[in-house]
Design a protein around this motif. Structure first.
Motif, short mmCIF file in Angstrom:
data_model
loop_
_atom_site.label_atom_id
_atom_site.label_comp_id
_atom_site.label_asym_id
_atom_site.label_seq_id
_atom_site.Cartn_x
_atom_site.Cartn_y
_atom_site.Cartn_z
N LEU A 17 20.88 -29.42 39.16
CA LEU A 17 20.02 -28.28 39.45
C LEU A 17 18.58 -28.60 39.06
O LEU A 17 17.62 -28.14 39.70
N GLY A 18 18.40 -29.37 38.00
CA GLY A 18 17.08 -29.75 37.54
C GLY A 18 17.16 -30.37 36.17
O GLY A 18 18.22 -30.39 35.53
N GLN A 19 16.04 -30.93 35.71
CA GLN A 19 15.95 -31.49 34.37
C GLN A 19 14.74 -30.91 33.68
O GLN A 19 13.61 -30.96 34.21
N ALA A 20 14.95 -30.33 32.50
CA ALA A 20 13.88 -29.76 31.71
C ALA A 20 13.67 -30.61 30.46
O ALA A 20 14.63 -31.12 29.88
N PHE A 21 12.40 -30.76 30.05
CA PHE A 21 12.07 -31.55 28.87
C PHE A 21 11.60 -30.61 27.76
O PHE A 21 10.85 -29.66 28.00
N SER A 22 12.06 -30.91 26.55
CA SER A 22 11.74 -30.07 25.40
C SER A 22 11.29 -30.96 24.25
O SER A 22 11.76 -32.10 24.11
N ASP A 23 10.41 -30.42 23.42
CA ASP A 23 10.09 -31.16 22.20
C ASP A 23 11.20 -30.93 21.18
O ASP A 23 12.28 -30.44 21.54
N SER A 52 11.47 -28.77 18.92
CA SER A 52 11.61 -27.41 18.42
C SER A 52 12.87 -26.75 18.99
O SER A 52 13.22 -26.93 20.16
N ILE A 53 13.54 -26.02 18.15
CA ILE A 53 14.75 -25.31 18.58
C ILE A 53 14.40 -24.28 19.66
O ILE A 53 15.14 -24.12 20.63
N GLU A 54 13.26 -23.61 19.50
CA GLU A 54 12.90 -22.53 20.41
C GLU A 54 12.74 -23.03 21.85
O GLU A 54 13.23 -22.40 22.79
N MET A 55 12.07 -24.16 22.03
CA MET A 55 11.85 -24.68 23.37
C MET A 55 13.16 -25.12 24.01
O MET A 55 13.39 -24.91 25.21
N THR A 56 14.04 -25.72 23.20
CA THR A 56 15.34 -26.15 23.73
C THR A 56 16.18 -24.95 24.13
O THR A 56 16.85 -24.95 25.18
N VAL A 57 16.16 -23.91 23.31
CA VAL A 57 16.89 -22.68 23.64
C VAL A 57 16.39 -22.10 24.95
O VAL A 57 17.18 -21.71 25.83
N ASP A 58 15.07 -22.04 25.13
CA ASP A 58 14.51 -21.50 26.37
C ASP A 58 14.96 -22.32 27.58
O ASP A 58 15.24 -21.76 28.65
N ALA A 59 15.02 -23.64 27.42
CA ALA A 59 15.43 -24.49 28.54
C ALA A 59 16.89 -24.27 28.90
O ALA A 59 17.25 -24.18 30.08
N LYS A 114 26.91 -26.97 39.72
CA LYS A 114 25.46 -27.15 39.59
C LYS A 114 25.16 -27.36 38.10
O LYS A 114 25.51 -26.53 37.27
N VAL A 115 24.50 -28.48 37.80
CA VAL A 115 24.32 -28.91 36.42
C VAL A 115 22.84 -28.94 36.06
O VAL A 115 22.02 -29.50 36.79
N GLY A 116 22.52 -28.35 34.91
CA GLY A 116 21.17 -28.42 34.37
C GLY A 116 21.12 -29.42 33.23
O GLY A 116 22.01 -29.45 32.38
N ILE A 117 20.08 -30.25 33.21
CA ILE A 117 19.92 -31.25 32.16
C ILE A 117 18.73 -30.86 31.29
O ILE A 117 17.62 -30.63 31.78
N VAL A 118 18.97 -30.77 29.98
CA VAL A 118 17.91 -30.49 29.02
C VAL A 118 17.74 -31.73 28.15
O VAL A 118 18.66 -32.12 27.43
N THR A 119 16.58 -32.35 28.25
CA THR A 119 16.30 -33.57 27.50
C THR A 119 15.32 -33.24 26.38
O THR A 119 14.21 -32.76 26.64
N THR A 120 15.74 -33.49 25.15
CA THR A 120 14.93 -33.12 24.00
C THR A 120 14.33 -34.37 23.34
O THR A 120 14.78 -35.49 23.55
#
Length: 337
Positions: free
Chosen positions: A204-210, A212-219, A169-175
């Motif tokens: 598993l899903g794709q999360a988008f982040s600006d 900022s390091i903090e938002m990417t870490v949370d994702a 199960k793979v999570g994608i974080v797009t910054t």
């Protein structure tokens, strides 16, 4: 020796026996190495063969077919099937979709044995179910059994095997502010979804982040909390001041194995782990190129093969894509180190 057909039962043909039929059809009735049976006699006579060139096996000798089977049993590991024997050769076919792993020093040791040959595809590449990945035979029609026995005693572990891909199960974080704000439509997610599904894994899903390091870490941490077995981060992998994905992966607890890979395309690649969960930083080239660092590393991870910095370093030999007008990967030199 040459003997009458009627006396040939149990002997071994030294040459092909060909039949020519009306209409110009021509083909072998029996091939070199065939052991003559009683029921073969009428067939041989019908094609005009009253005498044959044959070998008579002696104790301590093996016919090439039997030798090939014994070599195959000695060298083949998991998830491999044998083809029918043709002209003394057995091929190995993958029984699963997975990663071919070849013990290259072991392969060289086998081929150092007199009159024995074993050939494989390159190690650490994706293979399909039913794909032929190698073959073996002996050179002479008859070989001393002692040579095969010596090989069997020498091989202590599989020389080639296929490791099945695990369905992760793979999570994608797009910054990136441009994607997060909607100024640019994300094109990376669909590409990764297609690539992972082709390898048997699910998104598993794709999360988008600006940026900022903090938002990417949370994702990143959010996907791990949801049960992600791999997290891939896209965007923010270059040297621009706004590209902070490597820093975010470290801040999320990632232990970085490598940042940078000697591959083109794929130089700005990052591999880290958070509690043994692989976290990858993927450069933009993965979105545009049919073959890139993704195709050299991700299949290994899905097959359960640990990927170290030394493995990444070794990719430099063969890591330069030739940029062919029509991509033929994996039937090319890219990644074949």
């Amino acid at each position: 020796q040459t003997i009458p057909v009627g006396q040939a039962v149990g002997t071994v043909l030294c040459h092909d026996i060909t039949r020519i039929e009306p209409g110009g059809r021509k083909g072998p009735v029996f091939r070199k190495g065939h052991i003559v049976r009683e029921e073969d006699i009428p067939v041989l006579l019908s094609v005009g063969k009253e005498n044959l060139y044959v070998y008579t096996p002696h104790p301590g000798q093996l016919h090439e077919n039997e030798a090939a089977v014994r070599i195959g049993n000695a060298v083949a590991g998991q998830n491999l099937a044998f083809s029918d024997i043709k002209e003394g050769r057995i091929n190995f076919l993958s029984t699963v979709h997975g990663l071919l792993r070849v013990d290259v020093p072991g392969l060289c040791a086998v081929n150092s044995c007199e009159e024995i040959v074993l050939a494989t595809l390159h190690t650490m590449q994706e293979v399909q179910k039913g794909q032929t990945v190698g073959g073996t035979r002996v050179i002479p029609l008859i070989i001393d059994e002692e040579k095969i026995t010596r090989l069997e005693g020498m091989v202590k572990a599989p020389v080639l095997e296929v490791l099945p891909f695990r369905p992760l199960k793979v999570g994608i974080v797009t910054t990136g502010n441009e994607v997060y704000s909607g100024r640019i439509k994300d094109a990376f997610g669909p590409v990764l979804k297609k690539k992972f599904e082709a390898l048997g894994s699910s998104i598993l899903g794709q999360a988008f982040s600006d940026d900022s390091i903090e938002m990417t870490v949370d994702a990143i941490r959010g996907f791990i909390a949801q049960g992600a077995e791999m997290v891939v981060c896209t965007g923010g992998m270059s040297v621009d001041p706004d590209d902070r994905t490597p820093a975010a992966i470290r801040a999320a607890g990632g232990e970085v194995a490598t940042y940078g890979a000697p591959t083109f395309p794929g130089a700005m690649f990052l591999l880290a782990h958070i509690n043994q969960i692989p976290v990858l930083g993927l450069p933009g080239c993965v979105m545009y190129y049919r073959a890139s660092i993704f195709d050299l590393v991700v299949p290994r991870i899905l097959a359960g093969v640990p990927v170290t910095r030394e493995d990444i370093v070794a990719l430099g030999h063969g890591g330069f894509c030739a940029g062919c007008g029509e991509c033929r990967y994996p039937n090319c030199a890219f990644g074949k180190n």
